[in-house]
Design a protein around this motif. Sequence first.
Motif, PDB file in Angstrom:
ATOM      1  N   PRO A 164       0.825  -1.210   0.000  1.00 41.33           N
ATOM      2  CA  PRO A 164       0.000   0.000   0.000  1.00 41.33           C
ATOM      3  C   PRO A 164       0.863   1.266   0.000  1.00 41.33           C
ATOM      4  O   PRO A 164       1.928   1.288   0.610  1.00 41.33           O
ATOM      5  N   ILE A 165       0.376   2.288  -0.670  1.00 40.68           N
ATOM      6  CA  ILE A 165       1.147   3.523  -0.809  1.00 40.68           C
ATOM      7  C   ILE A 165       1.408   4.159   0.557  1.00 40.68           C
ATOM      8  O   ILE A 165       2.459   4.748   0.787  1.00 40.68           O
ATOM      9  N   TYR A 166       0.468   3.997   1.508  1.00 44.76           N
ATOM     10  CA  TYR A 166       0.687   4.637   2.807  1.00 44.76           C
ATOM     11  C   TYR A 166       1.772   3.927   3.597  1.00 44.76           C
ATOM     12  O   TYR A 166       2.418   4.544   4.444  1.00 44.76           O
ATOM     13  N   VAL A 167       1.988   2.626   3.309  1.00 44.34           N
ATOM     14  CA  VAL A 167       3.092   1.934   3.980  1.00 44.34           C
ATOM     15  C   VAL A 167       4.426   2.524   3.515  1.00 44.34           C
ATOM     16  O   VAL A 167       5.311   2.814   4.321  1.00 44.34           O
ATOM     17  N   LEU A 170       4.671   6.057   5.098  1.00 46.79           N
ATOM     18  CA  LEU A 170       4.940   6.049   6.544  1.00 46.79           C
ATOM     19  C   LEU A 170       6.365   5.587   6.827  1.00 46.79           C
ATOM     20  O   LEU A 170       7.040   6.133   7.694  1.00 46.79           O
ATOM     21  N   LEU A 171       6.823   4.577   6.064  1.00 47.71           N
ATOM     22  CA  LEU A 171       8.200   4.113   6.274  1.00 47.71           C
ATOM     23  C   LEU A 171       9.198   5.224   5.963  1.00 47.71           C
ATOM     24  O   LEU A 171      10.132   5.477   6.736  1.00 47.71           O
ATOM     25  N   THR A 173       8.721   8.435   6.006  1.00 46.94           N
ATOM     26  CA  THR A 173       8.666   9.494   7.018  1.00 46.94           C
ATOM     27  C   THR A 173       9.325   9.037   8.307  1.00 46.94           C
ATOM     28  O   THR A 173      10.053   9.812   8.941  1.00 46.94           O
ATOM     29  N   ALA A 174       9.049   7.784   8.696  1.00 51.27           N
ATOM     30  CA  ALA A 174       9.644   7.290   9.930  1.00 51.27           C
ATOM     31  C   ALA A 174      11.165   7.342   9.837  1.00 51.27           C
ATOM     32  O   ALA A 174      11.846   7.711  10.794  1.00 51.27           O
ATOM     33  N   THR A 178      11.674  11.138  11.347  1.00 55.47           N
ATOM     34  CA  THR A 178      11.700  10.879  12.782  1.00 55.47           C
ATOM     35  C   THR A 178      13.072  10.383  13.237  1.00 55.47           C
ATOM     36  O   THR A 178      13.690  10.965  14.118  1.00 55.47           O
ATOM     37  N   SER A 185       8.529  16.887   8.474  1.00 52.21           N
ATOM     38  CA  SER A 185       7.588  15.788   8.654  1.00 52.21           C
ATOM     39  C   SER A 185       6.214  16.096   8.080  1.00 52.21           C
ATOM     40  O   SER A 185       5.402  15.205   7.931  1.00 52.21           O
ATOM     41  N   PHE A 283      -4.110   9.278   1.090  1.00 49.97           N
ATOM     42  CA  PHE A 283      -3.248   8.871   2.202  1.00 49.97           C
ATOM     43  C   PHE A 283      -2.038   9.783   2.325  1.00 49.97           C
ATOM     44  O   PHE A 283      -1.659  10.189   3.422  1.00 49.97           O
ATOM     45  N   ILE A 287      -0.796  11.893   5.514  1.00 50.49           N
ATOM     46  CA  ILE A 287       0.475  11.631   6.200  1.00 50.49           C
ATOM     47  C   ILE A 287       1.336  12.887   6.235  1.00 50.49           C
ATOM     48  O   ILE A 287       1.899  13.243   7.274  1.00 50.49           O
TER      49      ILE A 287
ATOM     50  N   TYR B 235      -4.860  -3.329   1.507  1.00 49.28           N
ATOM     51  CA  TYR B 235      -4.633  -1.927   1.173  1.00 49.28           C
ATOM     52  C   TYR B 235      -5.847  -1.089   1.575  1.00 49.28           C
ATOM     53  O   TYR B 235      -5.730  -0.119   2.313  1.00 49.28           O
ATOM     54  N   PHE B 242      -6.819   3.522   8.985  1.00 51.28           N
ATOM     55  CA  PHE B 242      -5.721   4.464   9.191  1.00 51.28           C
ATOM     56  C   PHE B 242      -6.227   5.905   9.077  1.00 51.28           C
ATOM     57  O   PHE B 242      -5.874   6.770   9.878  1.00 51.28           O
ATOM     58  N   LEU B 243      -7.082   6.160   8.087  1.00 55.08           N
ATOM     59  CA  LEU B 243      -7.599   7.527   7.918  1.00 55.08           C
ATOM     60  C   LEU B 243      -8.546   7.905   9.043  1.00 55.08           C
ATOM     61  O   LEU B 243      -8.837   9.075   9.245  1.00 55.08           O
ATOM     62  N   LEU B 267       5.312  10.320  13.757  1.00 51.39           N
ATOM     63  CA  LEU B 267       6.033  10.921  12.638  1.00 51.39           C
ATOM     64  C   LEU B 267       6.860  12.116  13.082  1.00 51.39           C
ATOM     65  O   LEU B 267       7.557  12.731  12.282  1.00 51.39           O
ATOM     66  N   THR B 268       6.782  12.484  14.384  1.00 54.80           N
ATOM     67  CA  THR B 268       7.591  13.607  14.840  1.00 54.80           C
ATOM     68  C   THR B 268       8.507  13.222  15.998  1.00 54.80           C
ATOM     69  O   THR B 268       9.587  13.777  16.136  1.00 54.80           O
ATOM     70  N   LEU B 273       7.444   5.187  17.671  1.00 56.24           N
ATOM     71  CA  LEU B 273       7.888   4.613  16.394  1.00 56.24           C
ATOM     72  C   LEU B 273       7.731   3.089  16.330  1.00 56.24           C
ATOM     73  O   LEU B 273       7.227   2.572  15.327  1.00 56.24           O
ATOM     74  N   LEU B 280       3.348  -1.912  10.161  1.00 53.47           N
ATOM     75  CA  LEU B 280       3.919  -1.675   8.827  1.00 53.47           C
ATOM     76  C   LEU B 280       4.712  -2.889   8.370  1.00 53.47           C
ATOM     77  O   LEU B 280       4.585  -3.337   7.224  1.00 53.47           O
TER      78      LEU B 280
END
Lengths: 344, 308
Positions: A164-167, A170-171, A173-174, A178, A185, A283, A287, B235, B242-243, B267-268, B273, B280
Motif C-alpha cells: 500500500p502507498i501509505y506503507v 509512513l516508512l 517518514t519514519a 523521525t 515531517s 493517504f 500523512i 490496502y 488508518f484515515l 512521525l515527529t 515509532l 507496517l
Amino acid sequence: MTQTVPGRHRAAAIARKVAGHVVRGLVMIWAVATVSFVIIREIPGNPVLGQYESLIQKGMSPEQAERATAVLYGFLPTGSLWQQYVGYLGSLLHFDLGRSLSTPGVEVTTLIGHAARWTVLPVLAGTLLSFLLGVTMGVYAAIKRSGRLGDALALSGSLLHGVPIYVIGLLLTAIFATLWPIMPSGGPVDVEFVPGLNPGYLGSLVHHAVLPVVTYTLASYGGWILAMKSNVVAVLGDDFILAAELRGLRRGIVFRYLARNAILPLFTILALSIGMLFGGSIFIEQIFNYPGLGLLLVNSISSRDYALMGGTFLVITVGIVVANIVADLLYTVIDPRVRSGGAA
Amino acid sequence: MTVIVNPAGPPAAASPETTRATLRRNFWRGVWRVLRRKPSRMAGVVIVALFALMGVAGPLLYPAQLPRDDNALYAPPSLAHPFGTDFEGTDVLALVITGARYVLLTGLATAVITVALGTVIGLIAGFHRGRWDTVLMRLTDMNLAIPGLPLLLVLSTVWKFESPLEMGLVLGVLGWGGIARAVRSQTLSLRERGFIEAARGLGLPTRHIVGRELLPSMAPYIAMNMLIAVTGAVYAQVGLFFLGVLPFESNNWGVMLNLAVFNGGALTTPAALPYLMAPLIAILLLTLGIVLIVDAMDEIFNPRLREE
C-alpha cells in the motif's frame, strides 16, 4: 498499412474514436454524479433536509430556507426526488457545487481549485519520475532476466506494486523525518517564508515536496517496471530484432528499435498509474499534511461538510476518468497499429 | 496441465482414474520442484502460512482483554516487548498478532467475492458474446473506472462496515472488474481452441464445457488473482482505518497505524515509532509472501518464463 489509408479517412476515424471516448466519459461522470447525489441524500439524518428544517426553526420562511439550502448543497431540499435530482444536475452544469459548511460561505469550487494544485503537481511529478525509473529498470530486468539482478529488480517491482502507498509513505517518514530528521515531517511549506517567487520560499516548497513525490514515484514504479520488462522480453523474441542484429546494426540502433516497440503499450499503464496515484493522494496528503484534494475529502467527512464532500468526490473521480480518456487517446494517436485498426 | 513432463509417462492403457491421479501427483511434484529451486519461494509459502496461522490461532493465544501496564507507556523494544508497548502499556506484538484475524478475514472474503463475481461475469460475457457481452463489458468498464478508495470514503458516511465480512463484501463488489476483463479475454481465446470445439462437436452440455474444460485451464490464473485480491483488500481496509473514517470496533493493523500516527505522534517523535513500525512490517511481510507465491505460481503455470 497506414500509408494506404488516405489522410482524411484517418482523421475521421480518429475523430470518431475521440467522440466515442468523450461520450463514454460523460456517461461515467453522470453515473458518478448520480452516486454522489444518492449518497448525500441517503446519509443518516438527511443533512439537506435537516439544514432546511433548522433554518425554518430559526424563523425563515419556507421559500427563504429552501433558497439558502439550495445554495449550500446545490439542490433543493424539497419537492419530489426527481425534481431534486434534476436541480442537482442542473447546478452541476453551471459548475455550481454548493457552498462549504465548515468554512462558511466559501464556494466548494473555490476550495477545490485551491486544493487541486497541491494534488496535481506532486502526482504528475511522481508519474514522470516513476516512468523514467521504471522504464530504465524494466529494460535491465528484461535483459538480465536470468541473473540475480534481474530477479531482484522484478521482485522489487512486484513488491512495490503490492505494498500500500501509505506503507511506503509512513516508512519513508519514519526513517527520514523521525529517526534521521533531514526532511520536514509535514506541511507544504515552512511558515517563515513569504509566499512568492523568492528562493527561500521555493526551496522550502521543494524540500517539503521531496518525500511525497518520492512516495508517489515508488508506488507506481512497480507497474512500469513489470510492464516494461514483459514488453521488452516479448519484443526481444521478434524477428526484426534478430534481423537487425544479423545485419550488424550498432547496438544503439537495435536498442532504439527495441525501446520504441516496447514503450508504446505502456500508455495503458499511464491511465492506471494516474488513477492509482490520485487515489493514493488521499493517504499521502493525510500523512504529510498536504492541503490537496485528498485531505479536503477526508476533512470534509470528519467535519460532516457533506456539500464539500460530494463536490470533492465528484472532482477527484472526474479527474481520474478524464486522465484515463486522455491516456487512451494518446495511445490511439501514438500507436499506428491501434490507429489503423480503428480505420479498418 | 501442460507443465508436467513425466519422462516415464503413464501407461498408455491406464484407466482415466489413474491417469488423473498420476497427473495430479506429477503436478504436485512439479510444484515442489519449482518451490525448492529458489529458497525465496519457500519463504513466500512459509510467510503466508505463518500469517494464516496468526489469523486462525492468534486471538486464542492471548486473553480477550490484553493486559495493560500503566508504568510502561510507549516502552522501548525489549525482550518482554519486542516491539515495545502502546499508549496504554499493551504489548505491541500481541496487538499485531491478535489484529491479524480482522485483516485476513476481510482479505479472504474480498478475494472470494472478487474472484467469484469476476469469473462468472467474464465467463458469461466471453462465452455468450453478443448482447450480454456488450452490457456486461459496459458494467465492467464502469467498475474499473470508478476509483474505489474515494467511493469507499464517501460510503463510510452511510455504512459503518461493522464486521470484516461486510467490509469484504463491499470491497469485493467494488473490485471484480479486472478479473472479469481477463477471464473474458481468456474465454474468448480458449473457446476457439481445438479441445473446446471438440467438446462442442461431441454435443457436451455447456455446463460440462465450462466446468470441466474451460475453468480448469483458467484455474491457475484465477488462483493468482485471488491472492492479489488479498493484497488489494489489505490496502483498502487498513487504509480506511488508518484515515480514521471508520469507528474502531476492534483491534486491527489500521487502527494501530492511526493511533500511532495521529495520537502517538510517531512521525515527529521516536517514542511511538515501534508502535508504528510493527503493523507496517506485518503488512510488508504479508505482501512479500503473497508476491513470492504469485511469482512462483507464474513460473509453474507459464513454462515459457522458465529459463534454465
